[in-house]
Design a protein around this motif. Structure first.
Motif, short mmCIF file in Angstrom:
data_model
loop_
_atom_site.label_atom_id
_atom_site.label_comp_id
_atom_site.label_asym_id
_atom_site.label_seq_id
_atom_site.Cartn_x
_atom_site.Cartn_y
_atom_site.Cartn_z
N ARG A 205 -6.34 -4.05 -8.04
CA ARG A 205 -6.98 -2.79 -8.43
C ARG A 205 -8.26 -3.03 -9.24
O ARG A 205 -8.91 -2.07 -9.64
CB ARG A 205 -5.98 -1.91 -9.23
CG ARG A 205 -4.76 -1.49 -8.41
CD ARG A 205 -3.96 -0.38 -9.10
NE ARG A 205 -3.55 -0.73 -10.45
CZ ARG A 205 -2.43 -1.38 -10.78
NH1 ARG A 205 -1.57 -1.75 -9.83
NH2 ARG A 205 -2.15 -1.65 -12.03
N SER B 217 -10.04 -2.81 -0.06
CA SER B 217 -9.66 -1.87 1.00
C SER B 217 -10.52 -2.07 2.24
O SER B 217 -10.05 -1.89 3.37
CB SER B 217 -9.82 -0.42 0.51
OG SER B 217 -8.90 -0.17 -0.53
N TYR C 38 -3.56 3.63 -0.20
CA TYR C 38 -4.24 2.81 -1.21
C TYR C 38 -3.39 1.59 -1.57
O TYR C 38 -2.16 1.66 -1.53
CB TYR C 38 -4.61 3.65 -2.45
CG TYR C 38 -3.56 3.75 -3.55
CD1 TYR C 38 -2.54 4.69 -3.50
CD2 TYR C 38 -3.62 2.91 -4.66
CE1 TYR C 38 -1.62 4.79 -4.53
CE2 TYR C 38 -2.68 3.01 -5.70
CZ TYR C 38 -1.68 3.95 -5.61
OH TYR C 38 -0.75 4.05 -6.63
N CYS D 145 0.84 -1.20 0.00
CA CYS D 145 0.00 0.00 0.00
C CYS D 145 0.87 1.25 0.00
O CYS D 145 1.83 1.34 0.77
CB CYS D 145 -0.86 0.05 1.27
SG CYS D 145 -1.87 -1.42 1.49
N PRO E 211 -10.81 -2.27 -5.88
CA PRO E 211 -10.04 -1.69 -4.77
C PRO E 211 -10.90 -1.30 -3.57
O PRO E 211 -10.43 -1.34 -2.43
CB PRO E 211 -9.38 -0.46 -5.40
CG PRO E 211 -10.21 -0.12 -6.59
CD PRO E 211 -10.76 -1.42 -7.09
N ASN E 212 -12.16 -0.92 -3.81
CA ASN E 212 -13.02 -0.56 -2.68
C ASN E 212 -13.26 -1.75 -1.77
O ASN E 212 -13.07 -1.65 -0.55
CB ASN E 212 -14.36 -0.02 -3.20
CG ASN E 212 -14.25 1.42 -3.66
OD1 ASN E 212 -13.90 2.30 -2.89
ND2 ASN E 212 -14.52 1.65 -4.94
N HIS F 207 -10.13 7.84 -1.20
CA HIS F 207 -9.04 7.61 -0.24
C HIS F 207 -8.11 8.83 -0.09
O HIS F 207 -7.00 8.69 0.43
CB HIS F 207 -8.26 6.36 -0.64
CG HIS F 207 -8.90 5.11 -0.11
ND1 HIS F 207 -8.41 4.38 0.94
CD2 HIS F 207 -10.06 4.50 -0.46
CE1 HIS F 207 -9.21 3.36 1.21
NE2 HIS F 207 -10.22 3.40 0.37
N LEU G 59 -9.56 6.42 -5.74
CA LEU G 59 -8.43 7.16 -5.16
C LEU G 59 -8.92 8.43 -4.47
O LEU G 59 -8.45 8.79 -3.39
CB LEU G 59 -7.38 7.47 -6.22
CG LEU G 59 -6.56 6.25 -6.67
CD1 LEU G 59 -5.75 6.57 -7.93
CD2 LEU G 59 -5.62 5.78 -5.55
#
Lengths: 245, 245
Positions: free
Chosen positions: B137, B144, B154, B80, B140-141, B240, B237
């Motif tokens: 990716r 994460s 990220y 990350c 990613p949500n 984040h 992004l």
């Protein structure tokens, strides 16, 4: 643990070099090693420019934050993230490239960094030393003009290499527990660890400067991060086709 | 040229691993090596998460493009880009962090990639093999959320590591003249070089697949680059804290 890991762990930036050229075959080995790094879906999205022209070196040294070693180092490489030849590939096959996406920017930037780190390690294994130059992002427009860098390409960083004429200390990194986590991102206990690290860094600077410099890691970071970092980068990247769509 | 360069040049992705855990001390050496990489102004802007939880591994394997080896590999690391602890540093010193700049995004992403490449090389020097996973990716949500990744952080990519249970070929890279330039960016002669490279890659695939797959580098790139790449990345992004200001 082994010689490779010892080499990796012995890394330190070198900014002062002997007045000795790097042998051509060593330069080729360094570039070959760079090219051998992992690359996202084989995209190989970088170009490495060796700046030999003395006038241009002097200009870049000035534009890159007045760093004399950019001018003086035997080998100065500019690592560019490059999607230009992928555009050529699209043209050859008569399809339209999807340009300007954040994701492509990440892919090309990461590809460039992986290649560069292989170059740095290869160089160090050959008895050379070097330093990354983020300062080329101080004036990316001017530097891109000097290097003739087109759309879909941007200079990510430079790298000075040469035979070391200084021996710096290895700088102690953050405690492993701060950067290495199990299963989930957590900051439990990190505040204490950062304080310990601050003490250690403070002792290092006090010792190295005979009491002249007192500094901590969080102190340095707070100073740095409270300043706006190179606010021209967005407009520069857009000019070069990286629209962060 | 030397053992380190031979190791770098011998890199190939490994996606199949022996059912053998990686020794704890080797893991620590890999992380130490990662931390020894160059870092922009000592910022150390990354966090490495080792995902051991089996359920989460399975979820990430699915979310990352249904790649079974994410689930099966002995060690799965998520790299990350991390500016969260710099925010903490600003808080400690009572200054405001300048957040959301493209430049900070570049710094953190490059820092992460340099550290990861050191990890990969350290792992390979220890007899391990691995592969980068850009597929994290894809979603990613969700990933994460699973990993509890906060603002200013990220996940850039994952990395599978383990003792190799396959031996892939080393893939021929672009001709050096295409990626390595003297003094200025130029594409003179590159079209011819790309055609030669295409022939070489085509011969490789024909040979490897006994005539079943005919493909060229420009052909693969044209197919890939004509598709919109992960268009969700910008919004993710921004969520984040990476606003590309």
């Amino acid at each position: 643990m082994n010689d490779v890991i010892n080499l990796l762990k012995a890394h330190k930036s070198v900014r002062k070099y002997k007045d000795k050229a790097i042998e051509e075959e060593k330069i080729r080995s360094i570039i070959e090693a760079a090219q051998s790094a992992s690359t996202s879906s084989f995209i190989q999205a970088y170009t490495i420019i060796s700046v030999e022209n003395k006038e241009n070196r002097a200009k870049i040294a000035k534009l890159g934050g007045d760093q004399k070693y950019i001018e003086e180092c035997p080998l100065f490489l500019v690592f560019c993230a490059d999607l230009n030849r992928h555009k050529v590939a699209c043209d050859i096959h008569d399809v339209e490239m999807q340009e300007g996406y954040t994701e492509s920017f990440i892919i090309a930037t990461v590809d460039t960094a992986l290649a560069a780190q292989n170059a740095m390690i290869a160089a160090e294994s050959l008895g050379l030393g070097g330093v990354y130059i983020g300062g080329i992002r101080n004036n990316p427009n001017e530097i891109s003009e000097i290097l003739n860098i087109p759309t879909n390409v941007y200079p990510v960083f430079g790298m000075c290499l040469g035979y070391p004429d200084e021996d710096n200390d290895i700088k102690e990194r953050l405690p492993m527990e701060v950067v290495f986590k199990k299963d989930t991102y957590t900051t439990d206990g990190d505040l204490e660890r950062l304080k310990e690290y601050d003490s250690s860094i403070e002792a290092y600077y006090l010792d190295r400067t005979k009491g002249m410099r007192s500094d901590t890691w969080t102190g340095m970071m707070a100073r740095m991060m409270s300043h706006i970092p190179r606010p021209h980068m967005k407009a520069f990247l857009e000019k070069h086709g990286f629209f962060m769509k």
